[in-house]
Design a protein around this motif. Structure first.
Motif, short mmCIF file in Angstrom:
data_model
loop_
_atom_site.label_atom_id
_atom_site.label_comp_id
_atom_site.label_asym_id
_atom_site.label_seq_id
_atom_site.Cartn_x
_atom_site.Cartn_y
_atom_site.Cartn_z
N GLN A 226 77.15 71.96 101.94
CA GLN A 226 76.15 72.97 102.29
C GLN A 226 75.07 72.40 103.20
OE1 GLN A 226 76.12 76.62 101.18
NE2 GLN A 226 78.16 75.70 101.46
N LEU A 227 75.53 71.64 104.19
CA LEU A 227 74.63 71.02 105.16
C LEU A 227 75.15 71.30 106.57
CD1 LEU A 227 74.11 67.55 103.43
CD2 LEU A 227 72.53 69.49 103.42
N GLU A 228 74.43 70.78 107.56
CA GLU A 228 74.89 70.84 108.95
C GLU A 228 75.59 69.53 109.28
OE1 GLU A 228 72.64 71.93 112.99
OE2 GLU A 228 72.46 69.82 112.43
N CYS A 229 76.79 69.60 109.82
CA CYS A 229 77.51 68.41 110.26
C CYS A 229 77.88 68.57 111.73
CB CYS A 229 78.77 68.18 109.42
SG CYS A 229 78.41 67.85 107.69
N SER A 230 77.83 67.48 112.47
CA SER A 230 78.09 67.56 113.91
C SER A 230 78.72 66.27 114.40
CB SER A 230 76.80 67.84 114.67
OG SER A 230 75.81 66.86 114.38
N LEU A 231 79.38 66.39 115.54
CA LEU A 231 79.91 65.23 116.25
C LEU A 231 79.18 65.11 117.57
CD1 LEU A 231 83.72 65.70 115.55
CD2 LEU A 231 82.33 63.76 114.79
N VAL A 232 78.76 63.90 117.88
CA VAL A 232 77.96 63.64 119.07
C VAL A 232 78.66 62.57 119.91
CG1 VAL A 232 75.69 62.94 119.92
CG2 VAL A 232 75.88 64.22 117.79
N ALA A 233 78.66 62.76 121.24
CA ALA A 233 79.37 61.85 122.14
C ALA A 233 78.41 61.28 123.18
CB ALA A 233 80.50 62.61 122.85
N PRO A 234 78.69 60.05 123.66
CA PRO A 234 77.86 59.46 124.71
C PRO A 234 78.31 59.92 126.09
CG PRO A 234 79.52 57.88 124.03
CD PRO A 234 79.74 59.12 123.20
N VAL A 235 77.40 60.52 126.85
CA VAL A 235 77.69 60.97 128.22
C VAL A 235 76.55 60.48 129.11
CG1 VAL A 235 78.11 62.92 129.76
CG2 VAL A 235 78.92 63.00 127.40
N GLY A 236 76.82 59.45 129.91
CA GLY A 236 75.77 58.87 130.75
C GLY A 236 74.69 58.25 129.89
N HIS A 237 73.45 58.64 130.13
CA HIS A 237 72.31 58.12 129.38
C HIS A 237 71.95 59.02 128.20
CE1 HIS A 237 70.60 55.44 132.86
NE2 HIS A 237 71.82 55.13 132.47
N ASP A 238 72.80 60.02 127.93
CA ASP A 238 72.51 60.98 126.87
C ASP A 238 73.58 60.95 125.79
OD1 ASP A 238 70.27 61.83 128.23
OD2 ASP A 238 71.24 63.57 129.13
N ALA A 239 73.23 61.56 124.66
CA ALA A 239 74.20 61.84 123.61
C ALA A 239 74.29 63.36 123.50
CB ALA A 239 73.76 61.23 122.28
N VAL A 240 75.53 63.90 123.51
CA VAL A 240 75.74 65.34 123.58
C VAL A 240 76.44 65.83 122.30
CG1 VAL A 240 76.78 67.22 124.91
CG2 VAL A 240 75.97 65.18 126.09
N TYR A 241 75.94 66.91 121.72
CA TYR A 241 76.59 67.54 120.58
C TYR A 241 77.84 68.25 121.06
CZ TYR A 241 72.51 66.79 117.54
OH TYR A 241 71.51 66.23 116.78
N VAL A 242 79.02 67.77 120.64
CA VAL A 242 80.28 68.36 121.11
C VAL A 242 80.98 69.18 120.02
CG1 VAL A 242 80.71 66.70 122.95
CG2 VAL A 242 81.46 66.16 120.63
N ALA A 243 80.49 69.14 118.80
CA ALA A 243 81.02 69.99 117.73
C ALA A 243 79.94 70.13 116.66
CB ALA A 243 82.29 69.40 117.12
N VAL A 244 79.76 71.35 116.15
CA VAL A 244 78.73 71.62 115.14
C VAL A 244 79.29 72.57 114.09
CG1 VAL A 244 76.42 72.55 114.69
CG2 VAL A 244 76.87 71.33 116.83
N ALA A 245 79.10 72.23 112.84
CA ALA A 245 79.44 73.12 111.71
C ALA A 245 78.21 73.20 110.82
CB ALA A 245 80.64 72.57 110.95
N ASP A 246 77.62 74.37 110.71
CA ASP A 246 76.37 74.52 109.97
C ASP A 246 76.58 75.45 108.78
OD1 ASP A 246 73.80 74.66 109.07
OD2 ASP A 246 72.92 75.30 110.97
N HIS A 247 76.54 74.90 107.57
CA HIS A 247 76.64 75.68 106.33
C HIS A 247 75.38 75.49 105.49
CE1 HIS A 247 80.92 76.98 106.55
NE2 HIS A 247 80.99 75.95 107.37
N SER A 248 74.27 75.10 106.12
CA SER A 248 73.03 74.89 105.39
C SER A 248 72.36 76.23 105.09
CB SER A 248 72.08 74.02 106.21
OG SER A 248 71.70 74.70 107.40
N PRO A 249 71.56 76.30 104.03
CA PRO A 249 70.86 77.56 103.71
C PRO A 249 69.95 78.04 104.83
CG PRO A 249 70.78 76.03 101.85
CD PRO A 249 71.34 75.27 103.01
N GLN A 250 69.34 77.11 105.56
CA GLN A 250 68.44 77.47 106.65
C GLN A 250 69.17 77.45 108.00
OE1 GLN A 250 68.41 74.73 104.82
NE2 GLN A 250 67.33 73.02 105.73
N ARG A 251 70.40 77.94 108.02
CA ARG A 251 71.23 77.88 109.23
C ARG A 251 70.45 78.31 110.47
NH1 ARG A 251 77.24 80.30 109.10
NH2 ARG A 251 77.17 78.97 107.26
N ARG A 252 70.52 77.49 111.52
CA ARG A 252 69.78 77.77 112.75
C ARG A 252 70.34 79.00 113.46
NH1 ARG A 252 70.44 72.14 112.95
NH2 ARG A 252 68.48 70.97 112.85
#
Length: 398
Positions: A198-224
């Protein structure tokens, strides 16, 4: 009778002129002790083809230029490449022996050519004339060459960047898509983890000088309301520690250089945080004084591809305000913590970190033992994802 215009405010002058991008160069020479010296300039320009003349404008208060002028009758202009921001920051920082970590070789005139620059121009002094609080230095070109076919480092609104053509933007998008395909392999795993916890889980990848969220699963009560999918965060201290030193990430030196003109204590703290993450194999960030809404807004601004350096600095000020909240020394089993996120690496079969698996939207006041249980679940999920990626690689022709 014409009215006398009001005086120009210094800050306004810098702000308005900062809206015009300039290239970044390092003017180098050899001092009387035979040691390399150099100064970063954003005022280099071509002047004349016949005769070949160039110019740069050092401040009159520059001691480095005074040494350059007094110790030699020649100098070399090094045009920095877009991936040499860390060299720029190293040479712009105060201190001696700056070239100790900057590789270079000699020009025909005996001046330092920094390895990997776009181009270099060897010059003799043609003239040095008054330019207000700057000198105007004319150089007579003696030798020159292009060293590397790449884009230059640019300076705009007190921030560094690069020139991007359409194909380059597409290249960055392709890199992101590559990681998104890897993340898709793990979709069911992160959905299951998010649902079970019951939380938010995500996968983040390195792209250049940034980190990019490439997958997100949000099952938290305060879902964005808005998913973080596609959002970017800079790989800059104290962020992105799990990617630092990896083949597809920033080197430790480049990562630390993004601190800019920070205190020696801040550099040491950043090194300690990085060493801590490497030793234990996971990353943690505690909740600081900024509200979730403030953090989310900062993330939205940074993720805008049209953001300005001023907006980027605004985000980095948020990061700076939370510097001490990242990578706590320990999570004691009996103590309670407000945690912003937990992260573990996802590796390819060769050992390279290709993604990080993150868990966010955690409840407040969690005990250290509960957090370690979450970390164990993250690590188990990351292990399953690694097996899926390895199996996919075996099925994909080389």
């Amino acid at each position: 009778m014409a009215q006398t215009p009001p005086p120009i405010d210094n800050d306004r002058f810098r702000s308005v002129l900062g809206s015009y991008p300039t290239g970044v160069a390092v003017v180098t020479g050899i001092d009387k002790q035979g040691e390399p010296i150099g100064m970063v300039v954003g005022t280099f320009t071509s002047v004349s083809i016949d005769p070949p003349l160039v110019a740069f404008l050092p401040m009159k208060t520059s001691r480095t230029f005074q040494t350059l002028r007094e110790d030699s009758d020649t100098f070399c202009v090094n045009i920095l490449a877009a991936d040499q921001e860390h060299i720029c920051r190293t040479l712009a920082a105060p201190g001696d022996k700056k070239f100790a970590t900057v590789p270079w070789h000699k020009s025909p005139g005996g001046n330092p050519i920094i390895d990997g620059v776009v181009a270099w121009i060897d010059c003799k002094y043609a003239s040095v004339v008054d330019g207000g609080d700057h000198h105007i230095v004319l150089g007579s070109v003696q030798a020159m060459d292009r060293s590397r076919d790449t884009t230059p480092l640019l300076f705009f609104q007190r921030g560094y960047g690069r020139f991007s053509t359409g194909p380059m933007v597409i290249g960055s998008e392709r890199e992101t898509l590559h990681y998104a395909r890897l993340a898709e392999i793990a979709r069911e795993e992160i959905e299951r983890l998010a649902s079970d916890s019951q939380l938010e889980c995500s996968l983040v990848a390195p792209v250049g000088h940034d980190a990019v969220y490439v997958a997100v699963a949000d099952h938290s009560p305060q879902r964005r309301a808005n998913s973080r999918l596609g959002a970017r965060v800079p790989v800059t201290p104290p962020l992105g520690t799990l990617f630092v030193g990896e083949p597809n990430g920033l080197s430790e030196e480049a990562w630390l250089s993004r601190l800019g003109k920070a205190s020696p204590e801040t550099y040491e703290q950043a090194r300690a945080k990085l060493a801590r993450v490497r030793a234990r194999g996971w990353s943690a960030a505690l909740v600081g004084n900024l509200t979730p809404a403030e953090l989310e807004q900062a993330l939205i601004v940074y993720s805008n591809p049209q953001r300005t350096p001023e907006q980027e600095r605004s985000f980095l000020s948020c990061v700076s305000a939370m510097f001490d909240m990242h990578e706590p020394e320990q999570l004691s089993p009996d103590e309670e913590y407000d945690v912003l996120q937990l992260s573990v690496p996802v590796r390819q079969a060769c050992g390279k970190v290709v993604l990080t698996l993150r868990m966010g939207a955690l409840p407040p006041k969690l005990s250290g033992s509960t957090l370690h249980a979450y970390l164990q679940r993250l690590e188990a999920c990351a292990s399953r994802i690694e097996k899926l990626i390895a199996a996919q690689a075996e099925r994909t022709p080389a």
